[in-house]
Design a protein around this motif. Structure first.
Motif, PDB file in Angstrom:
ATOM      1  N   MET A  47      -0.798  -9.338  -0.455  1.00  0.00           N
ATOM      2  CA  MET A  47      -0.772  -9.312   1.007  1.00  0.00           C
ATOM      3  C   MET A  47      -1.920 -10.115   1.576  1.00  0.00           C
ATOM      4  O   MET A  47      -3.010 -10.160   0.999  1.00  0.00           O
ATOM      5  CB  MET A  47      -0.893  -7.861   1.519  1.00  0.00           C
ATOM      6  CG  MET A  47       0.352  -7.034   1.455  1.00  0.00           C
ATOM      7  SD  MET A  47       0.027  -5.329   2.045  1.00  0.00           S
ATOM      8  CE  MET A  47      -0.751  -5.654   3.639  1.00  0.00           C
TER       9      MET A  47
ATOM     10  N   SER B 230      -1.302  -5.193  -3.558  1.00  0.00           N
ATOM     11  CA  SER B 230      -1.005  -3.954  -2.838  1.00  0.00           C
ATOM     12  C   SER B 230       0.178  -3.256  -3.490  1.00  0.00           C
ATOM     13  O   SER B 230       1.044  -3.900  -4.089  1.00  0.00           O
ATOM     14  CB  SER B 230      -0.680  -4.249  -1.365  1.00  0.00           C
ATOM     15  OG  SER B 230       0.475  -5.066  -1.264  1.00  0.00           O
TER      16      SER B 230
ATOM     17  N   SER C 139       2.803   0.406  -2.897  1.00  0.00           N
ATOM     18  CA  SER C 139       3.219   1.636  -2.218  1.00  0.00           C
ATOM     19  C   SER C 139       4.474   2.171  -2.892  1.00  0.00           C
ATOM     20  O   SER C 139       5.294   1.410  -3.400  1.00  0.00           O
ATOM     21  CB  SER C 139       3.537   1.392  -0.741  1.00  0.00           C
ATOM     22  OG  SER C 139       2.470   0.803  -0.050  1.00  0.00           O
TER      23      SER C 139
ATOM     24  N   ARG D  96      -4.506  -1.309   1.848  1.00  0.00           N
ATOM     25  CA  ARG D  96      -4.652  -2.553   2.607  1.00  0.00           C
ATOM     26  C   ARG D  96      -4.296  -2.344   4.078  1.00  0.00           C
ATOM     27  O   ARG D  96      -3.518  -1.448   4.426  1.00  0.00           O
ATOM     28  CB  ARG D  96      -3.769  -3.669   2.024  1.00  0.00           C
ATOM     29  CG  ARG D  96      -3.842  -3.831   0.515  1.00  0.00           C
ATOM     30  CD  ARG D  96      -5.253  -4.056   0.046  1.00  0.00           C
ATOM     31  NE  ARG D  96      -5.327  -4.201  -1.405  1.00  0.00           N
ATOM     32  CZ  ARG D  96      -6.346  -3.844  -2.142  1.00  0.00           C
ATOM     33  NH1 ARG D  96      -7.417  -3.292  -1.585  1.00  0.00           N
ATOM     34  NH2 ARG D  96      -6.329  -4.012  -3.454  1.00  0.00           N
TER      35      ARG D  96
ATOM     36  N   GLN E 299      -0.527  -1.851   5.361  1.00  0.00           N
ATOM     37  CA  GLN E 299       0.203  -1.948   4.093  1.00  0.00           C
ATOM     38  C   GLN E 299       1.630  -1.400   4.185  1.00  0.00           C
ATOM     39  O   GLN E 299       2.582  -2.070   3.773  1.00  0.00           O
ATOM     40  CB  GLN E 299      -0.566  -1.201   2.994  1.00  0.00           C
ATOM     41  CG  GLN E 299       0.146  -1.202   1.647  1.00  0.00           C
ATOM     42  CD  GLN E 299      -0.712  -0.600   0.553  1.00  0.00           C
ATOM     43  OE1 GLN E 299      -1.876  -0.960   0.413  1.00  0.00           O
ATOM     44  NE2 GLN E 299      -0.148   0.311  -0.223  1.00  0.00           N
TER      45      GLN E 299
ATOM     46  N   HIS F 128       4.997  -3.700   3.814  1.00  0.00           N
ATOM     47  CA  HIS F 128       5.932  -3.476   2.717  1.00  0.00           C
ATOM     48  C   HIS F 128       7.337  -3.183   3.233  1.00  0.00           C
ATOM     49  O   HIS F 128       8.323  -3.664   2.682  1.00  0.00           O
ATOM     50  CB  HIS F 128       5.437  -2.338   1.838  1.00  0.00           C
ATOM     51  CG  HIS F 128       4.288  -2.719   0.952  1.00  0.00           C
ATOM     52  ND1 HIS F 128       3.672  -1.833   0.096  1.00  0.00           N
ATOM     53  CD2 HIS F 128       3.649  -3.905   0.781  1.00  0.00           C
ATOM     54  CE1 HIS F 128       2.704  -2.462  -0.567  1.00  0.00           C
ATOM     55  NE2 HIS F 128       2.663  -3.710  -0.148  1.00  0.00           N
TER      56      HIS F 128
END
Length: 357
Positions: A203, A231, A233, A257, A260, A264
């Protein structure tokens, strides 16, 4: 002012008879070497009458060390710099305290609250609220810190950890990096996910809109440029709205981040309701929504910096998001749940992520 004199015994107990200034003071004052460094940088330590400039200065017998422990700046002097009307505004700002002890303060941050002061920010901020409520951490150099361990975007609500002691201020950021401290979020998105999934990507700042972050493609053998970071998730499906167009999801962060979760989801062509910056568009075909971003930091877990015990905190969902969930997620709930609140029990949320184990 405190005076210490180095003895032969101190040297004999040191490593190979060599005793560093920071090691000696850390032991004598029961402080970390980082705290000693702050005292040195602030010219609060003298050695034989001369200011110390190096942490690793080697000590000799009969060396005299004077330490000046600065007094914290008073709250009154800070408050006097604010207008009376602004003070009243900050004092009346309602923030729920979920837990407080000598080392940590756990808050449930309301939406539309900025964390840090900035010239462009005219509304109340969390740092000003902390200051006026005496939740201020003073470093040994006399600088004010607010102990904020992690951040939430302005419109995001939910659990926030504040360090009240220097011990917590040093330990908790390391827990965040090692994932000994972690967070679970709740969000409502405009299109259901096809399945539970994880997103891992680089990212960085969006090249076409500097207010946003975006997924950045990096070739396998290429080093990421400055400002571009990895990053990750995990996303779990919780419930589909009554009309089938929206979905309540839970998210676990593996990194922290900026933006984030929002980035995403955008990479999956999904958007959090209210998040117009990342592509959400109100639609008459579904529930027409124009409020704040429906993203809530729901669960925080950590190891207490002093007693070593594991703690889990749940930030109750705030009224605007709670009413939306209770109005639009009432039918065909999974796992035999009679209502959506059963679905949102802490154990139920954490177990849902076992699918990635």
């Amino acid at each position: 002012m405190r005076e210490l004199i180095v003895t032969e015994l101190d040297l004999n107990n040191s490593n190979n008879g060599k005793l560093r200034l920071d090691s000696f003071l850390s032991s004598q004052l029961q402080m970390s070497k980082n705290q000693i460094q702050l005292l040195i940088q602030a010219n609060n330590i003298t050695l034989n009458g001369l200011p110390c400039i190096k942490n690793g200065t080697l000590l000799k017998p009969n060396d005299k060390i004077h330490i000046n422990l600065p007094k914290p700046h008073s709250l009154d002097s800070n408050a006097q710099n604010m207008s009376l009307s602004l003070q009243n505004l900050y004092k009346n700002l309602s923030i729920d305290i979920l837990h407080e002890d000598d080392d940590i303060l756990i808050l449930n941050k309301p939406p539309n609250l900025v964390i840090h002061d900035a010239p462009s920010v005219k509304d109340p901020t969390l740092t000003q609220w902390l200051k006026l409520h005496s939740h201020i951490l003073h470093t040994l150099s006399g600088e004010e810190r607010y102990g904020i361990i992690h951040r939430l975007d302005k419109q995001t609500s939910g659990v926030l950890c504040i360090a009240k002691s220097l011990l917590a201020y040093e330990i908790l950021p390391n827990q965040l990096k090692s994932r000994q401290m972690g967070r679970y979020y709740l969000a409502i998105i405009d299109t259901p996910l096809k399945q539970n999934l994880q997103v891992q990507c680089f990212m960085g700042r969006c090249p076409t809109n500097r207010l946003k972050m975006s997924k950045i493609h990096i070739d396998e053998n290429e080093n990421p440029p400055q400002g571009v970071r990895d990053s990750k998730s995990s996303f779990v499906k919780l419930a589909t709205s009554n009309d089938g167009t929206l979905e309540l999801i839970a998210i676990k962060l593996h990194t922290g981040r900026t933006h984030q979760i929002r980035t995403h989801l955008e990479s999956l062509s999904r958007h959090i309701l209210g998040d117009t910056l990342y592509g959400y568009k109100p639609s008459a075909k579904s529930v027409f929504y124009e409020g704040r971003i429906l993203l809530h930091a729901y669960i925080l877990y950590l190891t207490h910096p002093k007693n070593g015990q594991n703690y889990t905190f749940k930030a109750p969902i705030l009224l605007d998001m709670l009413e939306f969930i209770q109005n639009h997620f009432t039918k065909e709930l999974p796992n035999g749940c009679k209502n959506v609140m059963e679905l949102l029990e802490v154990d139920s949320i954490t177990r849902a992520f076992e699918c990635f184990s």
